[in-house]
Design an enzyme around this catalytic site. Sequence first.
Site, PDB file in Angstrom:
ATOM      1  N   TYR A  99      12.188 -15.714  59.926  1.00 31.73           N
ATOM      2  CA  TYR A  99      12.027 -14.283  59.663  1.00 31.73           C
ATOM      3  C   TYR A  99      10.602 -13.984  59.206  1.00 31.73           C
ATOM      4  CZ  TYR A  99      17.161 -14.279  59.387  1.00 31.73           C
ATOM      5  OH  TYR A  99      18.490 -14.429  59.651  1.00 31.73           O
ATOM      6  N   HIS A 132      28.642 -10.501  57.167  1.00 35.41           N
ATOM      7  CA  HIS A 132      27.480 -10.815  56.319  1.00 35.41           C
ATOM      8  C   HIS A 132      26.209 -10.521  57.124  1.00 35.41           C
ATOM      9  CE1 HIS A 132      28.420 -14.579  58.472  1.00 35.41           C
ATOM     10  NE2 HIS A 132      27.101 -14.742  58.532  1.00 35.41           N
ATOM     11  N   ASN A 156      16.484 -20.023  61.892  1.00 34.93           N
ATOM     12  CA  ASN A 156      16.102 -18.608  61.946  1.00 34.93           C
ATOM     13  C   ASN A 156      14.791 -18.433  61.191  1.00 34.93           C
ATOM     14  OD1 ASN A 156      18.432 -18.064  63.319  1.00 34.93           O
ATOM     15  ND2 ASN A 156      19.470 -17.037  61.625  1.00 34.93           N
ATOM     16  N   HIS A 173      27.573  -9.371  60.945  1.00 37.63           N
ATOM     17  CA  HIS A 173      28.323 -10.125  61.950  1.00 37.63           C
ATOM     18  C   HIS A 173      29.241 -11.122  61.256  1.00 37.63           C
ATOM     19  CE1 HIS A 173      25.046 -12.852  60.924  1.00 37.63           C
ATOM     20  NE2 HIS A 173      25.800 -13.849  61.374  1.00 37.63           N
ATOM     21  N   TYR A 232      24.926 -20.465  72.119  1.00 37.03           N
ATOM     22  CA  TYR A 232      26.000 -19.594  72.597  1.00 37.03           C
ATOM     23  C   TYR A 232      25.465 -18.187  72.834  1.00 37.03           C
ATOM     24  CZ  TYR A 232      26.283 -17.715  67.811  1.00 37.03           C
ATOM     25  OH  TYR A 232      25.999 -17.117  66.611  1.00 37.03           O
TER      26      TYR A 232
END
Length: 433
Positions: free
Chosen positions: A167, A238, A165, A176, A111
Amino acid sequence: MAAGMTDLRHKLDSSYRHLGDRKRKPFEDEYDSSRRRRRPSFERRSFEDEIEEVKKIHEGCKQCQLFSESECREIEKKIDEVVEIGKNGKYKEHTVDKAPLRNKYFFGEGYTYGAQLAKRGPGQERLYPHGGVDEIPKWIFELVVSRLEEAEVVPKGFINSAVINDYLPGGCIVSHVDPIHIFDRPIASVSFFSDSALSFGCKFSFKPIRVSKPKVCLPISRGCVTLISGYAANEVTHCIRPEDVKARRAVIILRRVLPDAPRLEPSTASDHDRHTSASRHTPSHQSSKRDHHSHHHHHRSKDSSPTSSRSERERSEKDRYRYDKDKDRSDRERNGKERGRSEKERSSESSPSRESKRKSPVSVENGSHASRSSPHGQAKAEDTKTSGKDDKQSGLSPLKRLRKEEEEGLKREKTEAVPPKRVKINRHQLSKS
């Protein structure tokens, strides 16, 4: 004072009669301080309210240590394979989203969010068309989703979207709320590679990046499953703070996309891709991006027609004018050089050589062998003797005399080279004569 206006206050008051009820009051009225506009006062939340909010956040969060050390190592190898495939460019365009110190890999559903949105704000997020991202890898279902379903953390068949994700140390994701109109609740995430923390209610500021104190900071260990729902998922933001990512960390986020979630149309998606192509490319892709644009520019130049844009026509005219200007300048320089060369040759032909200049004083004073050997030379020697006497009388040395003769010869040539002036003859005078 104008007729009918006995007082300046009445005049000012009459100028505001067209405003009706909003007209200005006469100055005789006393000033009422209660009518003064006051800024809305924001009541500071009490300590009890803050405690109540913290309780709501904790109620919406659930955690369990579900994966062992060996299982974590196996899943982390699979994550490394996903990263390697993404580096080789074998995924679809919308599957990989790269950012500084953080990469996202969408599977099942992807999205638009953040800087990719044409219109900013909550509720503007849209799913990509079907097939816009790669399918969920089988190992996610076999190694991760199946374990959650066995532990009854999520219902069977609930998960249809997965995001990884990845990192690097110091990486982060800003505050968000996962789009409520796209994703169902609860939202499950599993952490790998290292420990970290999930923060709620933070505010980010940038250049340099700073994060406010969180309302709740939830520790997340390696192999831990975290579920958020209710107030924690819908009413408070969060994030992952940079200071909470001390080593490489990866998280697999598992969600269910709602069946009626808004989705981009294929044509809209292509326009959206053109709009957000600059923000989606990272520095590592800049060279390929330049090649892509130069490739299209090459095709445009080949297929150029009389209906080309005005800017392109103006650019071509400017280039043509610049080319003609440079050509004229080079022609002028070349003609000037040739003219200077021809003048030098003419002057060298008219004036004696340097060697003759050096030898001539010797022949004048001492008498050279060539001047004595022939009658012509003897006559020349006699001339030089007489000229030497003239030089002694005028006080000029033989070398200066030769230079003077050269200058006189050049002047004579110039006067001879000048064309005669045209004289106008009157026809009446000719007829009279």
